[in-house]
Design an enzyme around this catalytic site. Structure first.
Site, PDB file in Angstrom:
ATOM      1  CG  ASN A  86      68.328 -71.782  38.380  1.00  0.00           C
ATOM      2  OD1 ASN A  86      67.791 -72.632  38.883  1.00  0.00           O
ATOM      3  ND2 ASN A  86      69.261 -71.616  37.514  1.00  0.00           N
ATOM      4  CB  CYS A  87      67.382 -72.248  44.262  1.00  0.00           C
ATOM      5  SG  CYS A  87      67.100 -70.583  44.880  1.00  0.00           S
ATOM      6  CB  VAL A  88      62.551 -71.133  40.764  1.00  0.00           C
ATOM      7  CG1 VAL A  88      63.489 -71.479  39.356  1.00  0.00           C
ATOM      8  CG2 VAL A  88      61.224 -71.435  40.579  1.00  0.00           C
TER       9      VAL A  88
END
Lengths: 429, 349
Positions: free
Chosen positions: A242-244
């Site tokens: 994830n990199c949201v």
């Protein structure tokens, strides 16, 4: 469980005719690296290898993951078990670390969530990755792949690259060796009878595409809270999917170098006994939130803890999980400290979290992610600068006429990290 | 640097006009300093000069709020000071509300630095502490000297545009404004130290005091669904394909209003989500999953609801400031009310 980390300091990265580490310089054989990645991932069409060093006038975006090259030197087990390596237990033996180097993965945007890493200027102060010698991999994937497939192909290729780059370190003599050890429960009690028993509850982002985390390859959405040795984290047992809103998501690098683990080990045996790590998830369904927070509290009680640090990942929806965890553990009489960050609006005047409880009275904050920063134009862009108009923290005004950026801190990878990786914080005026 | 020109606002009592019986006097402008203006001038020494004083009755101000504000703002414009000071109001409730209201208006509408001072229980504090610096005072005019001594240095800083330190250092009520800075230690080390103190029962200072949240009572149920007009409003980011108004994927600065005329079903051809905070795949495959137009059309056709309102309102509720959300909501609610909508289904993500 006992792990030796052999640190090999990397102060420069260069493209070389062959892969090597010499006098602190990591030489990358890019042809061999690209061939290795293409061979192992059929969804990959092409890989471009770029280098970005501290202080260079370089902007990297859209950044998905950052990974520290590591290699296990004396066991059948390899780093990143269950994803790009066999499912064998990690966390013991010896691991060599290319400290000062990293793999940074980029490629056509998967969601709206990827981040920015500036290697110099004001943006560099907000991301720890500006301080590293980065091998930036720009992935080109087959056309028409579903988003989840794109994400997985990029994630696995980044991990493979980090393993591959660390290979020359296998037989090297490290610059320094640090040993980390967690004793079995009863031995710990006997050894440190007078020290407070402290554990770490790490909340793992698990809300879906680009919001996922994997534990030995298992999607964290599907776990119940469980125990894990801190040294397993150092060997890549937990990896990022994830990199949201990239400011407060844990890259794989963060998991490998978890600062709560490091700072608890630093006082272990002196001021506290570091009992271990509980991991839990941040699922979107209310039943899951209730079940997981109940379970974390049960484990905290089961371990006879005197205190616990809880780190969050993300914001908004996971604020509920954070407060449930803190409230339920405090209700058992176990003191908590929570690490979070804030979304207080660009003016800092709105409430910072989406949930609150008076028992969560000890909070460490990684800063207000809505704060606007101006990032001056840099000489070179690795990736695609146009994504800044759509990524979280950007807007249709983000790309200014003079080439500078006007973005919220949330667009910068690692800016308000909730493991407490950085020094940014907030105070009330 | 020329002397800072100060305009001072006080009530009828401190202005020497009279007590409660004179509380209905309208605002008047006087040359120079009056009453507490003397003490303020004393503390300013040669740095600033109280050039004029506005005196207004507390009842007049509070009972004729719009008119009084307009009159006073006009006087401020005419004098065009470098700094506006109201009070100190101590624990006088109506006076405190007047001081804070007018100081906030001068600051926001005229862009002139403004400040006031009062006691912590004065209702003016909670109403306006977010908008401006309100200096803490004792609860009566016996504390005038301290009040002036605390007020003046901060007032000078504001007039000069100098950096204002935190509420503790400067003596004003915390405004709840969160400002970033780099600490000495990283967050994890601060957390370990804080935990050890907490375990030992020592004093520790949280970096974020937990707020008390607003609670909203649910609306009364509809009496007759079959004749009701139902609207759809979402923070799940559903927009016409291409996101024509460029609603941000996080911390949205706007909402969109789009027609549902002619749509019985939203599809991946017509709509998508602009939201950056959840897995968008399933919403993009079938946007009805977030904005259930298909189901409501079926209910409309079956006569279960009167009709589906022909516009939907949408924004992205991802890291979006509560202040923005409040603003969007009150505008959307107004539009729904004027369109005769009876009920709203709010969907998130």
């Amino acid at each position: 469980m006992r792990l030796e980390l052999g640190i090999i300091n990397i102060t420069d990265v260069q493209l070389g005719p062959s892969a090597a580490i010499k006098d602190g310089t990591l030489y990358v054989d890019s042809d061999a690296l690209v061939a290795h990645l293409l061979e192992n991932e059929e969804r990959l069409v092409d890989v471009k290898v770029h280098l970005a060093r501290p202080g260079e006038s370089v902007r990297i975006t859209p950044v998905k993951d950052v990974i520290e090259p590591r290699i296990k030197v004396d066991s059948e087990a390899e780093v990143f078990p269950g994803t790009v390596s066999k499912v064998l237990p990690v966390g013991s033996g010896r691991t060599h670390v290319l400290r000062g180097a990293a793999v940074v993965t980029i490629g056509k945007i998967v969601g709206f969530q990827e981040g920015i890493v500036d290697m110099c200027g004001p943006g560099a102060d907000y991301t720890p990755f500006s301080q590293l010698n980065n091998v930036v991999l720009e992935f080109v994937l087959q056309e028409g792949l579903p988003a989840h497939d794109r994400e997985q192909a990029l994630r696995f290729s980044g991990l493979r690259a980090a393993k591959f780059l660390a290979e020359p370190a296998k037989d090297m003599e490290p610059d320094e060796i640090t040993t980390y050890e967690t004793l079995p429960l009863m031995e710990g009690v006997k050894r440190y009878p007078d020290l407070p028993r402290v554990a770490y509850l790490q909340m793992l982002q698990s809300q879906g595409l680009l919001h996922d985390t994997y534990v030995y390859g298992v999607d964290a959405k599907q776990i119940l809270p469980t125990l894990i040795h801190p040294t397993e984290l150092m060997d890549g047992a937990i990896i990022s999917g994830n990199c949201v809103s990239a400011c407060d998501k844990n890259t794989t690098y963060h998991h490998q170098n978890n600062p709560v683990v490091a700072d608890l080990f630093a006082k272990h045996g002196e001021e506290l006994q570091f009992v271990g790590v509980i991991i839990t998830n941040e699922n979107v369904f209310l039943d899951d939130k209730i079940r997981s927070s109940d379970w974390s509290a049960k484990l905290a009680e089961y371990l006879s803890l005197d205190g616990i640090i809880i780190s969050q990942e993300g914001f908004g929806n996971p604020d509920t999980d954070l407060i449930l965890n803190a409230k339920k553990i405090e209700a058992l009489g176990i003191p908590t400290v929570i690490i979070t960050d804030e979304y207080a609006g660009t003016d800092g005047a709105s409430q910072s979290l989406a949930d609150a409880d008076p028992s969560a009275d000890a909070v460490v904050t990684g800063g207000n992610a809505n704060e606007i920063v101006i990032l001056p134009k840099l000489d070179r862009v690795i990736g695609d600068i146009n994504v800044v108009t759509v990524i979280a923290g950007g807007s249709d005004k983000a790309l200014r006429e003079d080439g500078s950026l006007e973005v919220e801190l949330q667009a910068i990878t690692g800016a308000t990290n909730e493991l407490g990786f950085g020094k940014l914080t907030t105070k009330g005026y | 640097m020329s002397k800072i020109r100060v305009l001072h606002y006080i009530n009828q009592f401190f202005g020497g006009i009279g007590g409660e019986e004179k509380a209905d006097v309208p605002p008047s402008l006087r040359e120079g300093k009056v009453g507490p203006g003397m003490a303020i001038q004393g503390a300013f020494r040669d740095e600033a000069e109280v050039v004029s004083t506005i005196i207004c009755g507390d009842s007049y101000f509070n009972e004729n709020l719009d008119e009084a504000k307009a009159q006073i703002l006009q006087m401020v414009k005419d004098v065009n000071p470098d700094l506006f000071i109201a009070g100190p109001a101590f624990n006088a409730g109506r006076y405190g509300v007047a001081c804070a209201t007018i100081a906030a208006a001068v600051k926001e509408e005229l862009g002139i630095p403004a400040i006031t001072a009062m006691y912590e229980e004065n209702p003016g504090v909670d109403l306006f502490r977010k908008q401006l610096e309100i200096v803490k005072t004792a609860n009566s005019a016996a504390g005038m000297r301290d009040a002036v001594n605390n007020l003046v240095p901060l007032a000078l800083k504001l007039a000069r545009g100098e950096e204002v330190l935190g509420p503790e250092e400067e003596g004003y009520f915390p405004r709840g404004i969160r400002v970033n800075y780099f600490a000495e230690e990283r967050g994890s080390a601060r957390a370990v130290d804080m935990l050890l103190k907490k375990i030992k029962g020592e004093d520790f200072e949280t970096e974020y005091p937990m707020p008390v949240f607003d609670r909203v009572d649910p609306a009364a149920p509809l009496k007759d669904l079959a004749s009701a007009t139902i609207a759809l409003v979402t923070s799940g980011g559903i927009v016409p394909k291409g996101n024509p108004d460029h609603i941000e994927s996080s911390n949205a600065s706007k909402y969109g209003s789009y027609s549902l005329e002619g749509f019985n079903d939203l599809t991946s051809e017509t709509h998508e989500t602009a939201h950056g905070g959840y897995d968008p795949v399933y919403a993009n495959q079938d946007p009805d999953r977030v904005l259930p137009v298909d189901v409501l059309r079926e209910m409309e056709a079956a006569g279960e609801i009167g009709k589906l309102h022909n516009m939907f309102y949408t924004t992205v509720g991802n890291g979006t400031a509560v202040a923005s959300a409040k603003k969007f909501a009150s505008e959307i609610a107004q539009k729904l009310l004027s369109a005769g909508v009876d009920a709203v289904i709010l969907t998130s993500t």
